[in-house]
Motif scaffolding. Structure first.
Motif, PDB file in Angstrom:
ATOM      1  N   ILE A  69       0.856  -1.174   0.000  1.00 43.85           N
ATOM      2  CA  ILE A  69       0.000   0.000   0.000  1.00 43.85           C
ATOM      3  C   ILE A  69       0.898   1.232   0.000  1.00 43.85           C
ATOM      4  CG2 ILE A  69      -1.683   1.329   1.357  1.00 43.85           C
ATOM      5  CD1 ILE A  69      -2.872  -1.275   2.302  1.00 43.85           C
ATOM      6  N   TYR A  70       0.532   2.218  -0.799  1.00 42.12           N
ATOM      7  CA  TYR A  70       1.305   3.450  -0.883  1.00 42.12           C
ATOM      8  C   TYR A  70       0.509   4.577  -0.236  1.00 42.12           C
ATOM      9  CZ  TYR A  70       4.117   0.802  -4.170  1.00 42.12           C
ATOM     10  OH  TYR A  70       4.921  -0.153  -4.744  1.00 42.12           O
ATOM     11  N   VAL A  71       1.184   5.341   0.611  1.00 44.35           N
ATOM     12  CA  VAL A  71       0.534   6.445   1.304  1.00 44.35           C
ATOM     13  C   VAL A  71       1.393   7.690   1.179  1.00 44.35           C
ATOM     14  CG1 VAL A  71      -0.658   4.948   2.952  1.00 44.35           C
ATOM     15  CG2 VAL A  71       1.606   5.847   3.525  1.00 44.35           C
ATOM     16  N   ALA A  72       0.761   8.849   1.284  1.00 45.56           N
ATOM     17  CA  ALA A  72       1.465  10.125   1.163  1.00 45.56           C
ATOM     18  C   ALA A  72       0.918  11.097   2.186  1.00 45.56           C
ATOM     19  CB  ALA A  72       1.299  10.697  -0.246  1.00 45.56           C
ATOM     20  N   ASP A  73       1.741  12.068   2.532  1.00 54.27           N
ATOM     21  CA  ASP A  73       1.282  13.119   3.433  1.00 54.27           C
ATOM     22  C   ASP A  73       0.042  13.796   2.870  1.00 54.27           C
ATOM     23  OD1 ASP A  73       3.217  12.848   5.425  1.00 54.27           O
ATOM     24  OD2 ASP A  73       4.628  14.185   4.423  1.00 54.27           O
ATOM     25  N   VAL A  74      -0.879  14.164   3.751  1.00 55.42           N
ATOM     26  CA  VAL A  74      -2.056  14.918   3.353  1.00 55.42           C
ATOM     27  C   VAL A  74      -1.596  16.343   3.080  1.00 55.42           C
ATOM     28  CG1 VAL A  74      -4.349  15.684   4.013  1.00 55.42           C
ATOM     29  CG2 VAL A  74      -3.510  13.457   4.778  1.00 55.42           C
ATOM     30  N   SER A  75      -1.668  16.745   1.820  1.00 57.33           N
ATOM     31  CA  SER A  75      -1.084  18.025   1.439  1.00 57.33           C
ATOM     32  C   SER A  75      -1.843  18.618   0.265  1.00 57.33           C
ATOM     33  CB  SER A  75       0.391  17.850   1.059  1.00 57.33           C
ATOM     34  OG  SER A  75       0.944  19.030   0.543  1.00 57.33           O
ATOM     35  N   ALA A  76      -2.033  19.936   0.310  1.00 61.95           N
ATOM     36  CA  ALA A  76      -2.667  20.618  -0.821  1.00 61.95           C
ATOM     37  C   ALA A  76      -1.723  20.677  -2.013  1.00 61.95           C
ATOM     38  CB  ALA A  76      -3.094  22.024  -0.416  1.00 61.95           C
ATOM     39  N   GLU A  77      -0.428  20.609  -1.746  1.00 57.79           N
ATOM     40  CA  GLU A  77       0.575  20.650  -2.806  1.00 57.79           C
ATOM     41  C   GLU A  77       1.552  19.485  -2.603  1.00 57.79           C
ATOM     42  OE1 GLU A  77       2.455  24.424  -3.033  1.00 57.79           O
ATOM     43  OE2 GLU A  77       0.589  25.534  -3.314  1.00 57.79           O
ATOM     44  N   PRO A  78       1.207  18.293  -3.103  1.00 54.43           N
ATOM     45  CA  PRO A  78       2.092  17.134  -2.929  1.00 54.43           C
ATOM     46  C   PRO A  78       3.473  17.421  -3.493  1.00 54.43           C
ATOM     47  CG  PRO A  78      -0.030  16.476  -3.819  1.00 54.43           C
ATOM     48  CD  PRO A  78       0.007  17.969  -3.882  1.00 54.43           C
ATOM     49  N   GLY A  79       4.491  16.962  -2.790  1.00 53.36           N
ATOM     50  CA  GLY A  79       5.848  17.243  -3.222  1.00 53.36           C
ATOM     51  C   GLY A  79       6.808  16.138  -2.848  1.00 53.36           C
ATOM     52  N   PRO A  80       8.106  16.419  -2.898  1.00 44.81           N
ATOM     53  CA  PRO A  80       9.126  15.396  -2.635  1.00 44.81           C
ATOM     54  C   PRO A  80       9.155  14.976  -1.171  1.00 44.81           C
ATOM     55  CG  PRO A  80      10.138  17.570  -2.848  1.00 44.81           C
ATOM     56  CD  PRO A  80       8.700  17.729  -3.246  1.00 44.81           C
ATOM     57  N   PHE A  81       9.634  13.757  -0.934  1.00 41.58           N
ATOM     58  CA  PHE A  81       9.834  13.194   0.402  1.00 41.58           C
ATOM     59  C   PHE A  81       8.524  12.978   1.163  1.00 41.58           C
ATOM     60  CE2 PHE A  81      13.821  15.648  -0.318  1.00 41.58           C
ATOM     61  CZ  PHE A  81      14.706  14.579  -0.332  1.00 41.58           C
TER      62      PHE A  81
END
Length: 265
Positions: A78-90
């Motif tokens: 499963i892939y997850v990402a920070d909750v962000s209005a502007e997804p970016g690096p890291f």
């Protein structure tokens, strides 16, 4: 209907089969508002967390690997990402075959989840032809619990395609959902053991850069790690208006679409 609201994180009392557990060493607390970010793990000012520590983050589910491209169980991440209005690096990380709390819970894309696990820089074992410095950040022994049910879609980050031609520049995008526009394939998809990839053409003038001190990675491309790209009929010299997918790493950096809607021909 799946529950909407806040669920507490399941604390991991033990890791492995030996019993006794690992020390909980300054866990990062989860919060939709910004604490407990993945970026604090993958690019922290003071270095990565100790390898025995359990970390806690809150993140949005961006992809679920339900496609076994090799026929040997290559699915479940499963892939997850920070909750962000502007997804970016890291801002993204892979969860390797996580557990769920409660056990009956199964996430869907765009769920916001609390995650507990051990952060590590994973190196593909038994592949001597790969450079030993190529590593993929991941959370192992992780457990997911629901915080918000399908909170609405988040756009992919938009890295420069040039970043994906070297490991040093591309690592910060690994596991992130990205969108590339106006890319050209230099060959039709090909591969072995069920894996397929079609390389992207270098978008700049001259030749791609050579990274000092590491083995050159293969040219980046579109891959079938999450979806059967063979169904798309891609050909050499084909221009793609748009491709969205998860950045993955093997002998090079790939963009893995989640389904046919992630590719606009």
């Amino acid at each position: 209907m799946r529950a909407l609201g806040l669920l507490s994180v399941l604390a991991l009392a033990a890791c492995g089969d030996a019993g006794g557990g690992d020390k909980l060493d300054h866990p990062v607390k989860g919060s939709v508002l910004g604490d407990g970010r993945i970026a604090d793990l993958t690019s922290p000012p003071g270095g990565a967390p100790p390898p025995t520590s359990i970390v806690h983050v809150t993140a949005r589910v961006t992809a679920i690997d339900a496609y076994d491209e090799t026929g040997q169980g290559q699915q479940g991440a499963i892939y997850v990402a920070d909750v962000s209005a502007e997804p970016g690096p890291f801002q993204a990380v892979q969860l390797f075959k996580p557990a769920f709390s409660p056990p009956s819970f199964r996430p869907i894309v765009d769920d916001v989840v609390d995650v507990s696990g051990i952060f590590e820089e994973f190196q593909i074992p038994n592949l001597a032809f790969l450079d030993p410095t190529w590593k993929t950040p991941q959370l192992s022994g992780s457990t997911l619990s629901l915080r918000i049910d399908a909170a609405g879609s988040q756009p992919g980050a938009r890295p420069p395609l040039e970043d994906l031609f070297t490991y040093g520049a591309g690592k910060k995008w690994i596991s992130q959902l990205v969108t590339l526009e106006d890319v050209v394939l230099t060959a039709a998809p090909k591969g072995s053991s069920g894996r397929l990839a079609a390389p992207f053409a270098w978008p700049g003038g001259g030749a791609p850069p050579v990274e000092e001190g590491v083995k050159p990675v293969d040219a980046p491309g579109i891959s079938n790690e999450l979806f059967d790209i063979g169904k798309l009929g891609l050909t050499a010299n084909q221009r793609l208006k748009r491709v969205t997918g998860i950045v993955t790493m093997f002998s090079g950096l790939h963009v893995a679409p989640r389904d046919a809607s992630d590719v606009e021909l």
